[in-house]
Scaffold this motif. Structure first.
Motif, PDB file in Angstrom:
ATOM      1  N   ARG A  56       0.853  -1.191   0.000  1.00  0.00           N
ATOM      2  CA  ARG A  56       0.000   0.000   0.000  1.00  0.00           C
ATOM      3  C   ARG A  56       0.887   1.238   0.000  1.00  0.00           C
ATOM      4  NH1 ARG A  56      -3.207   2.134   4.925  1.00  0.00           N
ATOM      5  NH2 ARG A  56      -2.732   4.006   3.707  1.00  0.00           N
ATOM      6  N   LEU A  57       0.290   2.379  -0.258  1.00  0.00           N
ATOM      7  CA  LEU A  57       0.937   3.656  -0.019  1.00  0.00           C
ATOM      8  C   LEU A  57       0.848   3.913   1.480  1.00  0.00           C
ATOM      9  CD1 LEU A  57       2.123   6.418  -0.867  1.00  0.00           C
ATOM     10  CD2 LEU A  57      -0.228   7.201  -1.203  1.00  0.00           C
ATOM     11  N   TRP A  58       1.990   4.071   2.138  1.00  0.00           N
ATOM     12  CA  TRP A  58       2.004   4.210   3.594  1.00  0.00           C
ATOM     13  C   TRP A  58       1.787   5.676   3.986  1.00  0.00           C
ATOM     14  CZ3 TRP A  58       1.886   0.298   7.110  1.00  0.00           C
ATOM     15  CH2 TRP A  58       2.101  -0.983   6.609  1.00  0.00           C
ATOM     16  N   LEU A  59       0.543   6.121   3.783  1.00  0.00           N
ATOM     17  CA  LEU A  59       0.139   7.480   4.136  1.00  0.00           C
ATOM     18  C   LEU A  59      -1.299   7.431   4.617  1.00  0.00           C
ATOM     19  CD1 LEU A  59       0.819  10.531   4.170  1.00  0.00           C
ATOM     20  CD2 LEU A  59      -0.033  10.644   1.814  1.00  0.00           C
ATOM     21  N   HIS A  60      -1.528   7.987   5.821  1.00  0.00           N
ATOM     22  CA  HIS A  60      -2.845   7.925   6.453  1.00  0.00           C
ATOM     23  C   HIS A  60      -3.208   9.291   7.005  1.00  0.00           C
ATOM     24  CE1 HIS A  60      -6.214   6.211   8.728  1.00  0.00           C
ATOM     25  NE2 HIS A  60      -5.781   6.878   9.778  1.00  0.00           N
ATOM     26  N   ALA A  61      -4.380   9.801   6.627  1.00  0.00           N
ATOM     27  CA  ALA A  61      -4.897  11.071   7.158  1.00  0.00           C
ATOM     28  C   ALA A  61      -5.533  10.794   8.512  1.00  0.00           C
ATOM     29  CB  ALA A  61      -5.910  11.674   6.197  1.00  0.00           C
ATOM     30  N   PRO A  83      -8.537   6.220  13.348  1.00  0.00           N
ATOM     31  CA  PRO A  83      -7.425   5.394  13.823  1.00  0.00           C
ATOM     32  C   PRO A  83      -6.680   4.745  12.655  1.00  0.00           C
ATOM     33  CG  PRO A  83      -9.448   4.919  15.029  1.00  0.00           C
ATOM     34  CD  PRO A  83      -9.831   5.782  13.871  1.00  0.00           C
ATOM     35  N   CYS A  84      -5.390   4.563  12.817  1.00  0.00           N
ATOM     36  CA  CYS A  84      -4.620   3.852  11.797  1.00  0.00           C
ATOM     37  C   CYS A  84      -5.135   2.419  11.671  1.00  0.00           C
ATOM     38  CB  CYS A  84      -3.143   3.839  12.164  1.00  0.00           C
ATOM     39  SG  CYS A  84      -2.389   5.474  12.159  1.00  0.00           S
ATOM     40  N   GLY A  85      -5.140   1.894  10.454  1.00  0.00           N
ATOM     41  CA  GLY A  85      -5.614   0.536  10.220  1.00  0.00           C
ATOM     42  C   GLY A  85      -4.700  -0.512  10.833  1.00  0.00           C
ATOM     43  N   ALA A  86      -5.183  -1.734  10.844  1.00  0.00           N
ATOM     44  CA  ALA A  86      -4.458  -2.824  11.493  1.00  0.00           C
ATOM     45  C   ALA A  86      -3.066  -3.027  10.907  1.00  0.00           C
ATOM     46  CB  ALA A  86      -5.272  -4.122  11.387  1.00  0.00           C
ATOM     47  N   GLU A  87      -2.890  -2.725   9.601  1.00  0.00           N
ATOM     48  CA  GLU A  87      -1.585  -2.952   8.983  1.00  0.00           C
ATOM     49  C   GLU A  87      -0.498  -2.078   9.592  1.00  0.00           C
ATOM     50  OE1 GLU A  87      -3.677  -0.034   6.111  1.00  0.00           O
ATOM     51  OE2 GLU A  87      -4.188  -1.551   7.617  1.00  0.00           O
ATOM     52  N   TRP A  88      -0.880  -0.911  10.145  1.00  0.00           N
ATOM     53  CA  TRP A  88       0.123  -0.051  10.772  1.00  0.00           C
ATOM     54  C   TRP A  88       0.683  -0.686  12.040  1.00  0.00           C
ATOM     55  CZ3 TRP A  88       1.879   4.544   8.653  1.00  0.00           C
ATOM     56  CH2 TRP A  88       1.186   4.985   7.522  1.00  0.00           C
ATOM     57  N   GLY A  89      -0.089  -1.565  12.660  1.00  0.00           N
ATOM     58  CA  GLY A  89       0.386  -2.271  13.841  1.00  0.00           C
ATOM     59  C   GLY A  89       1.563  -3.176  13.554  1.00  0.00           C
ATOM     60  N   ARG A  90       1.731  -3.571  12.288  1.00  0.00           N
ATOM     61  CA  ARG A  90       2.873  -4.424  11.937  1.00  0.00           C
ATOM     62  C   ARG A  90       4.188  -3.699  12.152  1.00  0.00           C
ATOM     63  NH1 ARG A  90       1.470  -9.039   9.641  1.00  0.00           N
ATOM     64  NH2 ARG A  90       3.562  -9.421   8.853  1.00  0.00           N
TER      65      ARG A  90
END
Length: 249
Positions: free
Chosen positions: A205-210, A228-235
């Motif tokens: 993914r593009l690692w950018l989150h508003a 909240p940041c999605g679950a993938e950011w927890g990785r």
């Protein structure tokens, strides 16, 4: 490698805020804000999906790139769109993003670098527009794979970003300018890093989150909306990180 995750079915959009004048959703990565000739093959977009979901007309107030997830705002009337649109144009809307970038940037920074209006065209000959971005480094990672043959490991960083202006692809172009391009950015980034990190984390993914938007109210207060940041950011907290990092809150 695409900037965005692939959506395999029409999503039910998560509504974060709805006060009668303003609606906010948590846009998933891989979804257009509205129909565009630049992505004419895409059948899905947030505007059409949300209008069908809520059963009313809506006006997009700003853009998020297709690959970017997070807070996306809509007005519920032309009058509300004019009101909130003025707040955006006048720089009275505060925006916070989180991003994963190549290398270890400084702990804090200000990128003051004018940008051409259209990032799809060569900058030469285009008028340059003022563009300013603030950032804070949240965590540094050194992962055990080689991208550059001179080094056995590869370095990345999680950053919080506040764009003070709203130019197209501003965050992506500004971090390219300081030699710390966003991971997963096929247009302004580095393909070798995009592929290596996708393999390491198991996420493409593009690692950018508003993460948050704050809008002024008429009474002098503010409306703050967070996604909240999605679950993938927890990785990022478990894959090769030597110590815990701050949460995305």
């Amino acid at each position: 490698m695409s900037d965005s995750a692939v959506l395999t079915a029409p999503p039910t959009l998560q509504v974060l805020h709805d006060d009668g004048d303003l609606v906010a959703i948590d846009k998933p990565a891989g979804l257009l804000v509205h129909a565009s000739t630049l992505d004419a093959h895409e059948a899905l977009n947030a505007l059409d999906l949300l209008q069908a979901q809520l059963g009313r007309s809506l006006w997009p107030l700003h853009r998020l790139d297709k690959g970017t997830s997070g807070v996306l705002l809509f007005a519920t009337s032309a009058q509300a769109a004019a009101h909130w649109g003025a707040a955006f144009r006048e720089g009275r809307v505060r925006k916070r993003y989180v991003a994963l970038v190549r290398g270890w940037p400084p702990a804090h920074g200000r990128i003051d670098h004018p940008l051409a209006r259209d990032p799809e065209r060569p900058s030469a000959g285009q008028p340059m527009r003022e563009a300013v971005t603030l950032f804070e480094r949240l965590a540094c990672f050194e992962w055990p794979f080689a991208v550059d043959g001179r080094h056995a490991t590869s370095r990345y960083a999680l950053v919080a970003v506040e764009p003070l202006t709203g130019r197209r692809h501003q965050i992506r172009r500004h971090f390219k300018h300081i030699a710390h391009p966003l991971i997963g950015d096929a247009t302004h980034g580095k393909g070798v890093h995009n592929r290596a990190v996708a393999q390491w984390l198991g996420v493409q993914r593009l690692w950018l989150h508003a993460q948050a938007m704050q809008l002024p109210r008429a009474d002098g207060g503010a409306v703050r909306i967070e996604a909240p940041c999605g679950a993938e950011w927890g990785r990022l907290q478990t894959e090769g990180v030597p110590e815990p990092i701050p949460t995305c809150s």
